[in-house]
Every structure is written in C-alpha cells, then in structure tokens.
Design a protein around this motif. Sequence first.
Motif, PDB file in Angstrom:
ATOM      1  N   VAL A  87      64.601-105.207 -51.752  1.00 35.52           N
ATOM      2  CA  VAL A  87      63.189-105.068 -51.360  1.00 35.52           C
ATOM      3  C   VAL A  87      62.286-105.801 -52.354  1.00 35.52           C
ATOM      4  O   VAL A  87      61.296-106.436 -51.971  1.00 35.52           O
ATOM      5  CB  VAL A  87      62.784-103.580 -51.274  1.00 35.52           C
ATOM      6  CG1 VAL A  87      61.306-103.440 -50.924  1.00 35.52           C
ATOM      7  CG2 VAL A  87      63.632-102.866 -50.226  1.00 35.52           C
ATOM      8  N   MET A  88      62.629-105.735 -53.640  1.00 35.22           N
ATOM      9  CA  MET A  88      61.869-106.465 -54.654  1.00 35.22           C
ATOM     10  C   MET A  88      61.920-107.964 -54.384  1.00 35.22           C
ATOM     11  O   MET A  88      60.926-108.679 -54.560  1.00 35.22           O
ATOM     12  CB  MET A  88      62.432-106.147 -56.043  1.00 35.22           C
ATOM     13  CG  MET A  88      61.645-106.750 -57.191  1.00 35.22           C
ATOM     14  SD  MET A  88      59.977-106.065 -57.314  1.00 35.22           S
ATOM     15  CE  MET A  88      59.344-107.037 -58.691  1.00 35.22           C
ATOM     16  N   CYS A  89      63.067-108.438 -53.935  1.00 32.91           N
ATOM     17  CA  CYS A  89      63.198-109.861 -53.586  1.00 32.91           C
ATOM     18  C   CYS A  89      62.286-110.208 -52.410  1.00 32.91           C
ATOM     19  O   CYS A  89      61.638-111.267 -52.400  1.00 32.91           O
ATOM     20  CB  CYS A  89      64.649-110.199 -53.250  1.00 32.91           C
ATOM     21  SG  CYS A  89      65.790-110.020 -54.641  1.00 32.91           S
ATOM     22  N   ARG A  90      62.219-109.315 -51.412  1.00 34.57           N
ATOM     23  CA  ARG A  90      61.375-109.586 -50.241  1.00 34.57           C
ATOM     24  C   ARG A  90      59.885-109.577 -50.620  1.00 34.57           C
ATOM     25  O   ARG A  90      59.110-110.387 -50.106  1.00 34.57           O
ATOM     26  CB  ARG A  90      61.641-108.554 -49.148  1.00 34.57           C
ATOM     27  CG  ARG A  90      62.999-108.709 -48.483  1.00 34.57           C
ATOM     28  CD  ARG A  90      63.047-108.057 -47.111  1.00 34.57           C
ATOM     29  NE  ARG A  90      62.826-106.626 -47.166  1.00 34.57           N
ATOM     30  CZ  ARG A  90      63.793-105.725 -47.267  1.00 34.57           C
ATOM     31  NH1 ARG A  90      65.057-106.118 -47.337  1.00 34.57           N
ATOM     32  NH2 ARG A  90      63.520-104.435 -47.294  1.00 34.57           N
ATOM     33  N   ILE A  91      59.503-108.677 -51.504  1.00 32.17           N
ATOM     34  CA  ILE A  91      58.095-108.597 -51.907  1.00 32.17           C
ATOM     35  C   ILE A  91      57.662-109.872 -52.627  1.00 32.17           C
ATOM     36  O   ILE A  91      56.582-110.403 -52.378  1.00 32.17           O
ATOM     37  CB  ILE A  91      57.866-107.374 -52.813  1.00 32.17           C
ATOM     38  CG1 ILE A  91      58.015-106.071 -52.009  1.00 32.17           C
ATOM     39  CG2 ILE A  91      56.460-107.416 -53.441  1.00 32.17           C
ATOM     40  CD1 ILE A  91      57.979-104.819 -52.854  1.00 32.17           C
ATOM     41  N   THR A  92      58.515-110.359 -53.520  1.00 29.57           N
ATOM     42  CA  THR A  92      58.142-111.518 -54.339  1.00 29.57           C
ATOM     43  C   THR A  92      58.503-112.855 -53.703  1.00 29.57           C
ATOM     44  O   THR A  92      57.915-113.884 -54.057  1.00 29.57           O
ATOM     45  CB  THR A  92      58.841-111.439 -55.707  1.00 29.57           C
ATOM     46  OG1 THR A  92      60.271-111.491 -55.518  1.00 29.57           O
ATOM     47  CG2 THR A  92      58.471-110.151 -56.435  1.00 29.57           C
TER      48      THR A  92
END
Length: 206
Positions: free
Chosen positions: A89-94
């Motif tokens: 999810v952190m990858c998708r946000i950034t």
Amino acid sequence: SLLPENSRIIFKPVSFYETHKKLILITGMVFVLLLCAFFGVSYGLVLSRKAQRRVLESEKKYRHLFENAPAGMYEFKVKDRRFTRVNEVMCRITGYSREELISMDLYGLLTADSRPRYLDRISRIQNGDTDISQSVEYQIKSKDGRKRFIALHFDYIRKSRRVHSIQVVVHDITERKQLEELMIQSEKMMSVGGLAAGMAHEINNP
C-alpha cells in the motif's frame, strides 16, 4: 559355631561397601548431580525451542499483518532515517516500487513545506525527547509528480530508553483535504455572495 572353644578371630572379613563406603557415596552424589544437570539442560533446550517457535510464529503473523494491512506501513531506523521495510500500500501511495523506496527516506518524498517539520521531529527523537505526538500530517510528492497528503501514526521502538527504530502507519488523506479545501472555498464564495447581495440591496434601497 564351628570354631574351637576359647579360639579368637584374628581377621574379620570386611564387605566391599564398608571398605569403599565414602567413595560409593561421593560417586552416587556426582551421578545424581550429573543426572539433574542433564535433565535441566534438556528441559532448557525444550523451552528454548518453544520460545524460538513462538518468536518465529509472532514474526510470521506480523509479516502477514504488515503486508496485508489496508493502510500503508513502513519501518525505519532513527540513525539513518532510511526505510528498512515497506508494504504494498505504501508503494501505491507513493508510486515507487519496494526496491526504490528501500534506497530512500521519507525526507526525499516530502514537499518543501513539510521538510522542516519532519527534520525537527527527527532531531527531537534523536535527542531523546519523549514529549512528541505520535500522529502528524505531511504532504509528499509521488513519483508521477502529484502532491498527496498523508497522515502518519508513529510507534516508537526503544532500546536503552532511546528510540531505536520506528514503525509507521500511513493513511492517504488527499481526498479529505481536497474536500476540506472545496468547503472552505465554497464558504468564501457564499460569504462574498452575501456581501455582494447586501451591497446591491443598499444601492437599490438608499
């Protein structure tokens, strides 16, 4: 008795136990101590293996929660501030891949307005300040150049009473911020519209 009357025993047979009584007792005590030590070590190894299994099971559960959390999550060490672990999810946000984020730190993602507040927070943590809020909001720039607002919740991991590393939960609050901004603009427009209507009324009705 088969001995003649008035005869005297010159040598009396002595049993092996009587002769070596002390040695037998010492040997028996040593054997018991060795036996206790053996069972103690064996029990300790069993407990150690059980403890290791519990640690491995806890780590497995944590990894599962970390990877499948509905929010972004990452970890970093206070010393160098670089990401040590990030979830999908952190990858998708950034917009960055896991491999790209691992070579970065949060400072590199923040906008110019958010960087001073972030550096101040990190400095206070490194100096041992304990009066620090666990929640904060920043603005970041994703890989495609778009600006996003994120809300972070920090969980401090301490060693020797100092923060060693930090686990962070990240929520993308960009839509909420945009709605708040629209409401503010709408209220401003309504205020201007009301003022204009009042002025028109005064002009038409001197």
